[in-house]
Motif scaffolding. Structure first.
Motif, short mmCIF file in Angstrom:
data_model
loop_
_atom_site.label_atom_id
_atom_site.label_comp_id
_atom_site.label_asym_id
_atom_site.label_seq_id
_atom_site.Cartn_x
_atom_site.Cartn_y
_atom_site.Cartn_z
N TYR A 100 29.48 60.75 -26.41
CA TYR A 100 30.69 60.26 -26.02
C TYR A 100 30.61 59.74 -24.46
CZ TYR A 100 32.06 62.41 -30.16
OH TYR A 100 32.13 62.83 -31.45
N VAL A 101 31.63 59.00 -23.77
CA VAL A 101 31.41 58.61 -22.53
C VAL A 101 31.98 59.61 -21.53
CG1 VAL A 101 31.74 56.14 -23.39
CG2 VAL A 101 33.62 57.56 -22.61
N THR A 102 31.79 59.39 -20.37
CA THR A 102 32.15 60.31 -19.32
C THR A 102 33.64 59.53 -18.76
OG1 THR A 102 31.30 59.01 -17.40
CG2 THR A 102 30.04 60.82 -18.35
N LEU A 103 34.34 60.57 -17.85
CA LEU A 103 35.53 60.07 -17.40
C LEU A 103 35.36 58.94 -16.59
CD1 LEU A 103 38.41 60.92 -17.26
CD2 LEU A 103 38.10 62.00 -15.04
N ASN A 162 41.56 57.31 -30.27
CA ASN A 162 40.72 56.15 -30.66
C ASN A 162 39.45 56.48 -31.08
OD1 ASN A 162 42.71 54.61 -29.58
ND2 ASN A 162 41.38 54.08 -27.70
N GLY A 163 38.92 57.73 -30.58
CA GLY A 163 37.71 58.45 -31.27
C GLY A 163 37.91 59.17 -32.50
N LEU A 164 39.08 59.42 -32.82
CA LEU A 164 39.32 60.14 -34.28
C LEU A 164 39.72 58.82 -35.13
CD1 LEU A 164 41.59 63.35 -33.90
CD2 LEU A 164 39.04 63.12 -33.56
N ARG A 165 40.59 57.95 -34.62
CA ARG A 165 40.69 56.79 -35.48
C ARG A 165 39.48 56.01 -36.06
NH1 ARG A 165 45.41 53.00 -32.52
NH2 ARG A 165 47.28 54.30 -33.02
N GLU A 166 38.48 55.98 -35.11
CA GLU A 166 37.36 55.26 -35.48
C GLU A 166 36.52 56.38 -36.44
OE1 GLU A 166 34.61 54.49 -32.06
OE2 GLU A 166 36.23 53.74 -30.89
N ALA A 167 36.43 57.79 -36.07
CA ALA A 167 35.58 58.51 -36.88
C ALA A 167 36.59 58.62 -38.55
CB ALA A 167 35.97 60.06 -36.60
N ALA A 168 37.61 58.45 -38.66
CA ALA A 168 38.33 58.23 -39.61
C ALA A 168 38.04 56.99 -40.65
CB ALA A 168 39.97 58.30 -39.61
N ALA A 169 37.94 55.95 -39.68
CA ALA A 169 37.78 54.50 -40.39
C ALA A 169 36.37 54.76 -41.00
CB ALA A 169 38.01 53.53 -39.35
N ALA A 185 34.30 64.90 -32.84
CA ALA A 185 34.94 64.23 -31.80
C ALA A 185 35.89 65.11 -31.14
CB ALA A 185 35.47 62.92 -32.33
N TYR A 186 36.68 66.07 -31.99
CA TYR A 186 37.81 66.72 -31.33
C TYR A 186 37.11 67.66 -30.44
CZ TYR A 186 42.80 67.46 -31.63
OH TYR A 186 44.11 67.46 -31.75
N VAL A 187 35.93 68.12 -30.75
CA VAL A 187 35.35 68.93 -29.55
C VAL A 187 34.83 68.53 -28.39
CG1 VAL A 187 33.60 70.92 -29.54
CG2 VAL A 187 35.35 71.00 -31.30
N ALA A 188 33.67 67.61 -28.86
CA ALA A 188 32.85 67.07 -27.82
C ALA A 188 33.43 65.86 -26.97
CB ALA A 188 31.61 66.42 -28.57
N LEU A 189 34.35 65.05 -27.48
CA LEU A 189 34.79 63.87 -26.77
C LEU A 189 35.42 64.60 -25.59
CD1 LEU A 189 36.38 60.85 -28.35
CD2 LEU A 189 37.31 62.04 -26.61
N GLU A 193 49.54 62.22 -33.75
CA GLU A 193 48.66 61.30 -34.65
C GLU A 193 47.46 62.14 -34.74
OE1 GLU A 193 48.30 57.09 -33.49
OE2 GLU A 193 46.35 57.04 -34.82
N LEU A 194 46.90 62.77 -33.63
CA LEU A 194 45.64 63.53 -33.90
C LEU A 194 45.58 64.57 -35.20
CD1 LEU A 194 44.83 64.44 -30.14
CD2 LEU A 194 44.05 62.33 -31.39
N GLU A 195 47.00 65.32 -35.09
CA GLU A 195 47.04 66.31 -36.05
C GLU A 195 47.09 65.54 -37.42
OE1 GLU A 195 50.14 69.08 -35.03
OE2 GLU A 195 49.21 69.32 -33.02
N ASP A 196 47.92 64.34 -37.55
CA ASP A 196 48.06 63.65 -38.70
C ASP A 196 46.87 63.36 -39.23
OD1 ASP A 196 50.57 64.12 -38.68
OD2 ASP A 196 50.98 62.10 -38.16
N ILE A 197 45.87 62.82 -38.41
CA ILE A 197 44.41 62.43 -38.97
C ILE A 197 43.72 63.53 -39.58
CG2 ILE A 197 42.50 61.41 -38.20
CD1 ILE A 197 43.73 59.85 -36.13
N VAL A 198 43.91 64.56 -38.89
CA VAL A 198 42.91 65.93 -39.46
C VAL A 198 43.80 66.30 -40.58
CG1 VAL A 198 42.37 68.17 -39.01
CG2 VAL A 198 42.14 66.59 -37.19
N GLY A 199 44.98 66.18 -40.60
CA GLY A 199 45.59 66.77 -41.70
C GLY A 199 45.50 65.89 -43.22
#
Lengths: 220, 220
Positions: A4-7, A79-86, A101-105, A137-143
């Motif tokens: 994952y990218v830095t700030l 965006n990270g979770l969307r990509e992971a889901a896709a 992604a949810y932990v490391a990003l 949306e994050l919770e929805d993707i996981v859900g």
């Protein structure tokens, strides 16, 4: 899995003006060290090696600078979770990518992520609404992933809403103890949490032992 | 499993003076609604239907009232975990009792527990040290149980310190979403989290399927 990218890299991708990027980075550093309320525009300007007036050229108020930080960080995670889901795959494969992604990003930009969590209450109501929409949306993707895995019996748990909340809270909680001086990289912690979460949802056996064909059938 | 006392009952057990009990309850309510810094001694006195001077008879400063709240809540949780640990049994049985207490006991007094989490930073350094000592003991109790279960192979995980942190963080995170108007009681959420955590540490099969004799052998 992904790195994952830095700030700094995130702001480089998102913000055209180098001056604004310097102000955003200085804002993160100031809010992280002293809190939003104790940080003055003067502090931020000084950290960015600019005059206080320069801050007001780009941000109407300190609140707007905070909002941009929180928004960029939240959108980046979304965006990270969307990509992971896709990317598709079985529910266990998908959940693995989501948890990673949810932990490391956020851990890759832990100062900004901590500021986003701690100072959420300092935003205006309409700003908070925009961020809540992203967090929902994050919770929805996981859900959704959990629901698919439950209905295909690849996962084994009773209550979708508690389990979703538990998975999301567990991922978020790493920020409370993560340190760049610690033993593990964000990505290694991500891998470890994938294992913990697959255990939680009863998806470990499926992910580890079932042959790929069985996993795909279960996901169908 | 166990049921847990309310905040009113806790203060009844711990504090002799009815006036002090009223002040503590009023403090929890004020700090929970408005935050520690926005709550004045006058607000607290008014909620307790006492004069502001009455507050100073019992507490030198607002900080001391906050400290007593946080201390009582922390000691109560520590006592709950000590009791759970003292009952013996297999690592999975012990971990089940610990997780149940760690989730349900603070949820039974969720306003005071949330105040304790949010306002920890408002304590003085020496007060914080006293609380950190108690919190360290909570983590040690959970960690010892995990270590025993790992060494007897009843649990199956790699890294003790990350797993301990994950279990403790997961238990604590329920306070972020628990509501007394929600679908489940604190004790029901506790039961659910026992299941999640046993899954996380790979102790679910052992706890559910092994006959009691096998569990005791594993614990030995």
């Amino acid at each position: 899995m992904a790195t994952y990218v830095t700030l700094t890299e995130l702001f480089q991708n998102r913000v055209e003006s180098p001056t604004v990027r310097r102000l955003l980075l200085a804002g993160v550093e100031a809010f992280w060290r002293d809190g939003f309320h104790a940080s003055s525009t003067r502090d931020i300007a000084k950290r960015a090696q600019l005059s206080p007036a320069a801050v007001y050229v780009h941000f109407k108020a300190k609140e707007d600078l905070l909002f941009d930080i929180i928004l960029y960080v939240a959108e980046h995670l979304r965006n990270g979770l969307r990509e992971a889901a896709a990317k598709g795959g079985s529910p266990a494969e998908l959940l693995s990518r989501l948890v990673h992604a949810y932990v490391a990003l956020p851990a890759r930009m832990y100062k900004a992520s901590l500021v986003a969590n701690r100072e959420f209450g300092s935003l205006t109501l309409s700003q908070r609404k925009q961020i809540v929409k992203i967090r929902d949306e994050l919770e929805d993707i996981v859900g959704s992933c959990l629901a698919v895995g439950k209905s295909s019996a690849e996962f084994n748990f009773d209550d979708l809403s508690i389990t979703r909340m538990a998975v999301v809270s567990l991922c978020r909680s790493t920020l409370l103890w993560y340190s760049p001086r610690g033993k593990y990289t964000p990505e290694e912690i991500g891998d470890y949490y994938v294992d913990l979460v697959l255990g939680m949802v009863g998806g470990k056996v499926a992910a580890r032992q079932a042959p790929p064909a069985a996993r795909l059938r279960a996901a169908g």
